[in-house]
Write an enzyme that holds these catalytic residues in place. Structure first.
Site, mmCIF file in Angstrom:
data_model
loop_
_atom_site.group_PDB
_atom_site.id
_atom_site.type_symbol
_atom_site.label_atom_id
_atom_site.label_comp_id
_atom_site.label_asym_id
_atom_site.label_seq_id
_atom_site.Cartn_x
_atom_site.Cartn_y
_atom_site.Cartn_z
ATOM 1 C CB CYS A 74 1.192 1.781 -3.743
ATOM 2 S SG CYS A 74 0.358 -0.017 -3.814
ATOM 3 C CB CYS A 211 -1.794 -3.389 2.709
ATOM 4 S SG CYS A 211 -1.319 -1.557 2.805
HETATM 5 N N1 LIG Z 1 -4.190 2.754 -0.006
HETATM 6 C C1 LIG Z 1 -3.042 3.241 0.536
HETATM 7 C C2 LIG Z 1 -1.954 3.300 -0.713
HETATM 8 C C3 LIG Z 1 -1.740 1.954 -1.154
HETATM 9 C C4 LIG Z 1 -0.943 1.093 0.081
HETATM 10 C C5 LIG Z 1 -1.037 -0.471 -0.386
HETATM 11 N N2 LIG Z 1 -1.674 -0.829 -1.434
HETATM 12 C C6 LIG Z 1 0.453 -0.811 -0.265
HETATM 13 O O1 LIG Z 1 0.709 -1.897 -0.988
HETATM 14 O O2 LIG Z 1 1.311 -0.308 0.185
HETATM 15 C C7 LIG Z 1 -3.067 4.790 1.131
HETATM 16 O O3 LIG Z 1 -3.993 5.187 0.727
HETATM 17 O O4 LIG Z 1 -2.428 4.983 2.057
#
Ligand SMILES: N[C@H](CCC[C@H](N)C(=O)O)C(=O)O
Length: 271
Positions: A74, A211
């Protein structure tokens, strides 16, 4: 048991943050993690992060999606964990920590801006679905499908059905069994202008305000459409920047994700 937590957000991507250096938190308790992330019955967050000790590193970041399951990297959560480590005086203005995808360097500026070094990334490849629309796939620590809205279709990102279209791609059998995150991008008239991004996130199973690994994937994919490092990205939760060097093989190294990371509140909860 009383749980002491902090709430952080990085451009609107928000996290329950726990100083778990004592390793007292049951990381196997998926129901508890999902309950803590629940927007009505819990604290509410896109994910939960444990900050733990790790020999050879300033700390370790353990990340869980809102569904309670351990997840891939993340980016926004990494930036928030660095800010949290600074708040706890575990680090000064530099850090090296371990995450699920390996070691990360980071820098914190006096104004709270956090720069996070991402893993080297292979060049974008044709997506397994909607490739005919120019969609691509990259793995920037998490898997990301990237769709560039086509002006010919007259699509406006703010009106786009991110949930519906994102859900369909995320659960498309072409991405079985792991699935993917899905990013929708408005191409700016001038590639030097910010690239607007909205993201459907796997494991949250909804659109998030931003994200980090997603905007990283978009910036790297946009380099094939005229974007030059550093790329500015605008998300519903705020502005992020991604800088990178392109390798001769078309891949990317020295990839940095930069943006704010804010401590919103801290609290205690009987669990
Ligand atoms: N939900 C994403 C992980 C968190 C990614 C996101 N919150 C970031 O800031 O990179 C996944 O399952 O691949």
């Amino acid at each position: 048991m009383t749980l002491h937590f902090h709430k952080y957000q990085g451009t609107g991507n928000d996290f329950v943050m726990i100083d778990d250096r004592a390793e007292a938190f049951d990381a196997t308790n998926q129901e508890l993690i999902a309950r803590l992330c629940h927007r009505r019955f819990g604290i509410g967050a896109d994910g939960l992060i444990l900050l733990r000790n790790r020999p050879g590193f300033d700390f370790e970041m353990v990340y869980f999606n809102a569904d309670g399951r351990p997840s891939s990297m993340c980016g926004n959560g990494g930036r928030c964990t660095v800010a949290f480590a600074r708040f706890l005086n575990i680090i000064g203005d530099k850090a090296q920590f371990l995450a699920v995808d390996g070691p990360h360097d980071a820098r914190v500026e006096a104004d709270g801006l956090v720069h996070l070094k991402m893993q080297d990334t292979a060049k974008a490849r044709r997506a397994p679905v909607h490739a005919e629309q120019g969609d691509v796939f990259l793995h920037t620590g998490s898997p990301h499908h990237v769709h560039f809205l086509s002006p010919a279709e007259g699509q406006k990102l703010e009106e786009y059905d991110v949930y519906g279209a994102g859900h369909d791609i995320r659960f498309d059998q072409a991405y079985d069994p792991a699935g993917t995150n899905v990013n929708f991008v408005q191409v700016p008239a001038d590639p030097g202008q910010p690239w607007a991004v909205r993201t459907y996130e796997r494991g949250v199973e909804d659109e998030t305000f931003s994200c980090g690994t997603g905007v990283t994937a978009v910036a790297l994919a946009a380099s094939a459409r005229g974007a030059v490092s550093p790329v500015q990205l605008s998300t519903p939760g705020g502005q992020l920047q991604v800088s990178f060097q392109q390798r001769p093989d078309g891949g990317f190294e020295d990839v940095w994700l930069s943006g704010p990371a804010v401590r919103v509140f801290e609290g205690q909860l009987a669990v």
